[in-house]
Design an enzyme around this catalytic site. Structure first.
Site, PDB file in Angstrom:
ATOM      1  N   ASP A  14     -35.623   1.119   6.926  1.00  0.00           N
ATOM      2  CA  ASP A  14     -34.910   0.943   6.242  1.00  0.00           C
ATOM      3  C   ASP A  14     -35.367   0.611   4.817  1.00  0.00           C
ATOM      4  O   ASP A  14     -35.535  -0.521   4.699  1.00  0.00           O
ATOM      5  CB  ASP A  14     -33.825   1.340   6.680  1.00  0.00           C
ATOM      6  CG  ASP A  14     -33.870   0.180   6.647  1.00  0.00           C
ATOM      7  OD1 ASP A  14     -32.666  -0.745   6.110  1.00  0.00           O
ATOM      8  OD2 ASP A  14     -33.764   0.240   8.207  1.00  0.00           O
ATOM      9  N   GLU A  30     -20.350  -2.556   5.612  1.00  0.00           N
ATOM     10  CA  GLU A  30     -21.363  -4.018   5.966  1.00  0.00           C
ATOM     11  C   GLU A  30     -19.769  -5.226   5.742  1.00  0.00           C
ATOM     12  O   GLU A  30     -20.122  -5.897   5.843  1.00  0.00           O
ATOM     13  CB  GLU A  30     -22.003  -3.713   5.893  1.00  0.00           C
ATOM     14  CG  GLU A  30     -22.648  -4.353   4.568  1.00  0.00           C
ATOM     15  CD  GLU A  30     -24.225  -4.548   4.831  1.00  0.00           C
ATOM     16  OE1 GLU A  30     -24.861  -5.585   5.107  1.00  0.00           O
ATOM     17  OE2 GLU A  30     -25.002  -3.418   5.084  1.00  0.00           O
TER      18      GLU A  30
END
Length: 300
Positions: free
Chosen positions: A103, A195
């Site tokens: 990613d 997150e």
């Protein structure tokens, strides 16, 4: 009388001397030059070939690769035999998974996706890539469009992700995400990266996240993937969004088990991978299933 005597002596021929023998020419000693015995042509060609190999950089590259592989196995002695060090990727990779990906975002800079696709070691190669598209309600990743286009051209299966800000409206973030990303058949589902609490309470964070997920699913008909760190997911999300596929980050572990009753779909097991064609370390991911399961995940 004197005259006659003189005449007599003159008339008497002097004794003839035998002709002097010409010295016979000295015989040249015949000396045959001994021919030096050379090496057979086959032997010389063989030696030349060996010399070329020994002096070749390819030979030393082969030796170094062999030494590196041997050292890798020595270094891994006593460890998990299914969690090996891969020199090219510069990380340890669990070998029970067949499908690997990365990613990326603007942090990786300009990427040569053809080189990314071509990279391989011991059958480990990049099959998929998640690419950052947006963040919050105003920020578009400056490299998104280029990465989204070039990765697909190289033959890498792509998915787009949004970095979620709990302090912003979930539905507005979803709208912004969809304005900038157009998914197609064969792409991976959209991802929301959660997150941080962003100074919000866990309840308010979950409320905005629920808005985001509902909006995306309603507009696309596809259930988004939730990305989070294993600790954050266990502390704030476990039990609330178990119906959504989970992409979880948990680094430098030989194995990733289920989080509670939740089974992960994609595991981000390293954030320090070295990938050919990328000038910065990269997150490295493993897909939990086989190729059939992976194909079933893609947008139809």
């Amino acid at each position: 009388m004197r005259t006659s005597l003189y005449s007599y002596f003159c008339a008497v021929a002097a004794p003839k001397r035998p002709p002097a023998k010409k010295p016979s020419p000295a015989r040249k000693t015949a000396t045959r030059k001994k021919k030096k015995k050379g090496w057979p042509i086959q032997l010389r060609l063989t030696i030349a070939g060996i010399a070329l190999v020994l002096l070749s950089p390819f030979y030393y590259g082969y030796v170094l690769r062999g030494f590196s592989s041997a050292w890798r196995w020595v270094r891994d002695i006593g460890g998990n035999p299914h969690y090996r060090t891969y020199r090219s990727f510069n990380i340890r990779i669990p070998d029970k998974y067949a499908i690997h990906g990365i990613d990326v975002s603007y942090a990786q800079g300009k990427i040569d996706w053809q080189k990314v696709k071509a990279m391989e070691e011991d059958s480990v190669h990049i099959t998929f890539a998640f690419i950052k598209a947006t963040e919050g309600i105003l920020s578009v990743d400056p490299y998104f469009q280029r990465n989204w286009r070039e990765a697909a051209k190289a033959g890498i299966i792509c998915g787009a992700y949004h970095y979620f800000k709990p302090s912003k409206s979930g539905s507005w973030q979803a709208r912004f995400f969809l304005q900038n990303v157009k998914v197609e058949k064969g792409d991976l589902p959209m991802v929301v990266d959660v997150e941080e609490l962003n100074h919000m309470t866990p309840d308010k964070m979950r409320l905005q996240l629920k808005e985001f997920l509902t909006f995306i699913e309603k507009k696309t008909g596809i259930k988004p993937i939730i990305y989070s760190g294993s600790s954050f997911y266990q502390d704030y999300l476990l039990g609330f969004f178990d119906g959504y596929p989970l992409w979880v980050a948990n680094y430098d572990q030989p194995e990733m088990r289920s989080i509670g009753s939740k089974r992960w779909l994609i595991w981000q097991h390293s954030d320090k991978a070295t990938i050919t064609g990328i000038g910065h370390v990269v997150d490295f991911d493993a897909f939990s299933g086989d190729s059939v399961t992976f194909q079933q995940l893609l947008i139809k």
